[in-house]
Design a protein around this motif. Structure first.
Motif, PDB file in Angstrom:
ATOM      1  N   ASP A 169       0.993  -1.394  -0.076  1.00 13.46           N
ATOM      2  CA  ASP A 169      -0.057   0.010  -0.051  1.00 13.46           C
ATOM      3  C   ASP A 169       0.956   1.126   0.053  1.00 13.46           C
ATOM      4  N   THR A 170       0.869   1.900  -1.211  1.00 10.02           N
ATOM      5  CA  THR A 170       2.164   3.011  -1.294  1.00 10.02           C
ATOM      6  C   THR A 170       1.819   4.053  -0.281  1.00 10.02           C
ATOM      7  N   CYS A 171       0.525   4.337   0.059  1.00  8.15           N
ATOM      8  CA  CYS A 171       0.192   5.684   1.042  1.00  8.15           C
ATOM      9  C   CYS A 171       0.951   5.258   2.385  1.00  8.15           C
ATOM     10  N   TRP A 172       0.692   4.055   2.795  1.00  8.64           N
ATOM     11  CA  TRP A 172       1.399   3.651   4.221  1.00  8.64           C
ATOM     12  C   TRP A 172       2.760   3.369   4.031  1.00  8.64           C
ATOM     13  N   VAL A 173       3.353   2.811   3.047  1.00 11.48           N
ATOM     14  CA  VAL A 173       4.840   2.693   2.943  1.00 11.48           C
ATOM     15  C   VAL A 173       5.462   4.250   2.981  1.00 11.48           C
ATOM     16  N   ASN A 174       4.783   5.337   2.277  1.00 12.36           N
ATOM     17  CA  ASN A 174       5.272   6.581   2.293  1.00 12.36           C
ATOM     18  C   ASN A 174       5.286   7.061   3.842  1.00 12.36           C
ATOM     19  N   ILE A 175       3.962   7.022   4.399  1.00  7.67           N
ATOM     20  CA  ILE A 175       3.940   7.492   5.683  1.00  7.67           C
ATOM     21  C   ILE A 175       4.923   6.884   6.680  1.00  7.67           C
ATOM     22  N   GLY A 176       5.206   5.411   6.283  1.00 10.01           N
ATOM     23  CA  GLY A 176       6.371   4.809   6.913  1.00 10.01           C
ATOM     24  C   GLY A 176       7.445   5.188   6.988  1.00 10.01           C
ATOM     25  N   GLY A 177       7.943   6.181   6.033  1.00 11.71           N
ATOM     26  CA  GLY A 177       9.124   6.667   5.876  1.00 11.71           C
ATOM     27  C   GLY A 177       9.908   6.039   4.850  1.00 11.71           C
ATOM     28  N   GLU A 178       9.321   5.438   4.004  1.00 13.99           N
ATOM     29  CA  GLU A 178       9.938   4.810   2.749  1.00 13.99           C
ATOM     30  C   GLU A 178       9.496   5.721   1.504  1.00 13.99           C
TER      31      GLU A 178
ATOM     32  N   GLU B 177      10.796   3.619  -4.847  1.00 14.36           N
ATOM     33  CA  GLU B 177      12.055   2.722  -4.670  1.00 14.36           C
ATOM     34  C   GLU B 177      11.700   1.316  -3.797  1.00 14.36           C
ATOM     35  N   TYR B 178      10.710   1.581  -2.855  1.00 14.78           N
ATOM     36  CA  TYR B 178      10.456   0.415  -1.997  1.00 14.78           C
ATOM     37  C   TYR B 178       9.813  -0.658  -2.884  1.00 14.78           C
ATOM     38  N   ILE B 179       9.095  -0.190  -3.723  1.00 17.30           N
ATOM     39  CA  ILE B 179       8.068  -1.667  -4.586  1.00 17.30           C
ATOM     40  C   ILE B 179       9.490  -2.299  -5.304  1.00 17.30           C
ATOM     41  N   LYS B 180      10.218  -1.725  -5.866  1.00 13.07           N
ATOM     42  CA  LYS B 180      11.484  -2.371  -6.619  1.00 13.07           C
ATOM     43  C   LYS B 180      12.141  -3.262  -5.493  1.00 13.07           C
TER      44      LYS B 180
ATOM     45  N   TYR C  40      10.789  -5.328  -3.764  1.00 15.62           N
ATOM     46  CA  TYR C  40       9.840  -6.786  -3.882  1.00 15.62           C
ATOM     47  C   TYR C  40       9.718  -7.174  -5.564  1.00 15.62           C
ATOM     48  N   THR C  41      10.586  -6.847  -6.501  1.00 11.49           N
ATOM     49  CA  THR C  41      10.618  -7.091  -7.727  1.00 11.49           C
ATOM     50  C   THR C  41      10.440  -8.643  -7.834  1.00 11.49           C
ATOM     51  N   GLY C  42       9.539  -9.023  -8.720  1.00 11.86           N
ATOM     52  CA  GLY C  42       9.230 -10.517  -8.696  1.00 11.86           C
ATOM     53  C   GLY C  42       8.446 -11.042  -7.530  1.00 11.86           C
ATOM     54  N   ARG C  43       7.967 -10.178  -6.429  1.00 10.48           N
ATOM     55  CA  ARG C  43       7.047 -10.496  -5.545  1.00 10.48           C
ATOM     56  C   ARG C  43       5.932  -9.586  -5.187  1.00 10.48           C
ATOM     57  N   ALA C  44       5.796  -8.645  -6.221  1.00 12.60           N
ATOM     58  CA  ALA C  44       4.834  -7.763  -6.014  1.00 12.60           C
ATOM     59  C   ALA C  44       3.806  -7.584  -7.166  1.00 12.60           C
ATOM     60  N   PRO C  45       2.829  -8.641  -7.306  1.00 11.21           N
ATOM     61  CA  PRO C  45       1.880  -8.884  -8.534  1.00 11.21           C
ATOM     62  C   PRO C  45       0.926  -7.779  -8.374  1.00 11.21           C
ATOM     63  N   VAL C  46       0.477  -7.320  -7.173  1.00 18.73           N
ATOM     64  CA  VAL C  46      -0.539  -6.360  -6.946  1.00 18.73           C
ATOM     65  C   VAL C  46      -0.128  -5.149  -6.244  1.00 18.73           C
ATOM     66  N   VAL C  47      -0.152  -3.828  -6.755  1.00 13.52           N
ATOM     67  CA  VAL C  47       0.042  -2.706  -5.886  1.00 13.52           C
ATOM     68  C   VAL C  47      -1.101  -1.869  -5.693  1.00 13.52           C
TER      69      VAL C  47
ATOM     70  N   ALA D 252       6.240   7.794 -11.136  1.00 14.81           N
ATOM     71  CA  ALA D 252       7.252   6.965 -10.511  1.00 14.81           C
ATOM     72  C   ALA D 252       6.736   5.777  -9.812  1.00 14.81           C
ATOM     73  N   ILE D 253       5.613   5.770  -9.100  1.00 15.41           N
ATOM     74  CA  ILE D 253       5.220   4.514  -8.572  1.00 15.41           C
ATOM     75  C   ILE D 253       4.560   3.534  -9.673  1.00 15.41           C
ATOM     76  N   LEU D 254       4.009   4.005 -10.765  1.00 17.47           N
ATOM     77  CA  LEU D 254       3.562   3.065 -11.777  1.00 17.47           C
ATOM     78  C   LEU D 254       4.596   2.623 -12.527  1.00 17.47           C
ATOM     79  N   ALA D 255       5.655   3.319 -12.873  1.00 20.98           N
ATOM     80  CA  ALA D 255       6.784   2.872 -13.681  1.00 20.98           C
ATOM     81  C   ALA D 255       7.547   1.890 -12.713  1.00 20.98           C
ATOM     82  N   SER D 256       7.620   1.894 -11.270  1.00 19.17           N
ATOM     83  CA  SER D 256       8.408   0.870 -10.392  1.00 19.17           C
ATOM     84  C   SER D 256       7.436  -0.316 -10.474  1.00 19.17           C
ATOM     85  N   SER D 257       6.136  -0.131 -10.833  1.00 20.88           N
ATOM     86  CA  SER D 257       5.148  -1.312 -10.344  1.00 20.88           C
ATOM     87  C   SER D 257       5.273  -2.098 -11.506  1.00 20.88           C
ATOM     88  N   ILE D 258       5.610  -1.545 -12.757  1.00 23.14           N
ATOM     89  CA  ILE D 258       5.843  -2.295 -14.133  1.00 23.14           C
ATOM     90  C   ILE D 258       7.233  -2.980 -13.811  1.00 23.14           C
TER      91      ILE D 258
END
Length: 277
Positions: free
Chosen positions: A162-171, A175-178, A180-187, A234-240
């Motif tokens: 969940d990209t909102c909570w990742v951001n609020i969590g300080g990341e 970048e954080y999505i990357k 989990y490359t190969g382990r992030a089928p749904v963002v 940027a989030i969408l590009a990282s998701s791909i």
């Protein structure tokens, strides 16, 4: 390149309760390709599957609580969402006692292993959906979220970041999505606006009590995708790049002066028209 876009129907929970069929029709008309469930609102899996086929919406996934798996049983619960056609099932939240380091984490670990094994037999995939508290607490210097994922193979448990909570969590979400490359089928795409400290009662919407900030409460608002602080391109590009199959819009609460349906439509317009996603 782009990914198909779904919406987490928890964002439209009141509308779903009042008019299940009409709300799903509206979601399709907004331009969404699929949906993620948070309950079936009294409808049978067969009814839901048939309706989605008629509308042309994909049943991507479902949020299913730990309690539902315990009360209904693992096989019965998965039978339901397999019959709907969901490929993914996500645990949306774990109480503190059930998280890594908690008193009851071992029993939850055993339960999640059982769920994961049944999912794999069915050709489904178990996911875990984070909040920011998995970043607030570390175990031996490692984020609680990362400890949880380390207890499973990627085949057993994949991420639903969940990209909102990742951001609020300080990341940085992109970048954080990357990570989990190969382990992030749904963002999860979630936008927000915030100034100052994290406000109190942020989790009231999910009926959970977390430790409240002692700092002065400031501005926090969930926003439609593309209308808050998140760098969505940027989030969408990282998701791909990470190999995601779907992105899912979620807005826990509507923005001031707007209805949940209006917010959902604004998010769809941003992704489908403004970004031509």
């Amino acid at each position: 390149m782009s990914l198909p876009v779904a919406i987490q129907l928890y964002s439209l929970r009141d509308e779903m309760e009042k008019n299940f069929i009409g709300t799903l029709k509206a979601v399709k008309e907004m331009g969404y390709d699929g949906v993620e469930f948070a309950g079936l609102y009294g409808h049978t899996p067969a009814e839901v599957k048939s309706l989605l086929e008629i509308l042309g919406l994909k049943p991507v996934s479902a949020h299913v609580t730990r309690d539902e798996f315990v009360i209904e049983g693992v096989e019965k619960t998965l039978d339901t969402y397999e019959a709907v056609g969901c490929k993914y099932v996500a645990i949306p939240y774990l109480d503190n006692a059930f998280r890594p380091g908690g008193d009851r984490h071992e029993e939850t670990l055993k339960l999640m292993k059982e769920i994961a094994a049944s999912c794999r037999r069915r050709g489904m995939q178990l996911l875990y959906h984070n909040h920011n508290f998995e970043f607030d607490n570390k175990i031996d210097g490692v984020y609680m979220l990362e400890v949880l994922y380390s207890e499973f193979t990627a085949e057993e448990l994949a991420s639903q970041l969940d990209t909102c909570w990742v951001n609020i969590g300080g990341e940085n979400p992109a970048e954080y999505i990357k990570k989990y490359t190969g382990r992030a089928p749904v963002v999860h795409l979630k936008d927000f606006y915030m100034t100052g400290a994290l406000p109190k009662h942020l989790y009231a919407l999910i009926g959970k009590d977390e430790e409240e900030s002692e700092k002065e409460e400031a501005t926090f608002e969930f926003r439609p995708v593309g209308h808050g602080l998140q760098n969505m391109p940027a989030i969408l590009a990282s998701s791909i790049e990470a190999g995601a199959e779907w992105v899912i819009v979620e807005q826990d609460d509507p923005s001031a002066g707007k209805t949940p349906m209006e917010c959902a439509a604004i998010s769809a317009k941003y992704l489908k028209e403004d970004l031509a996603w």
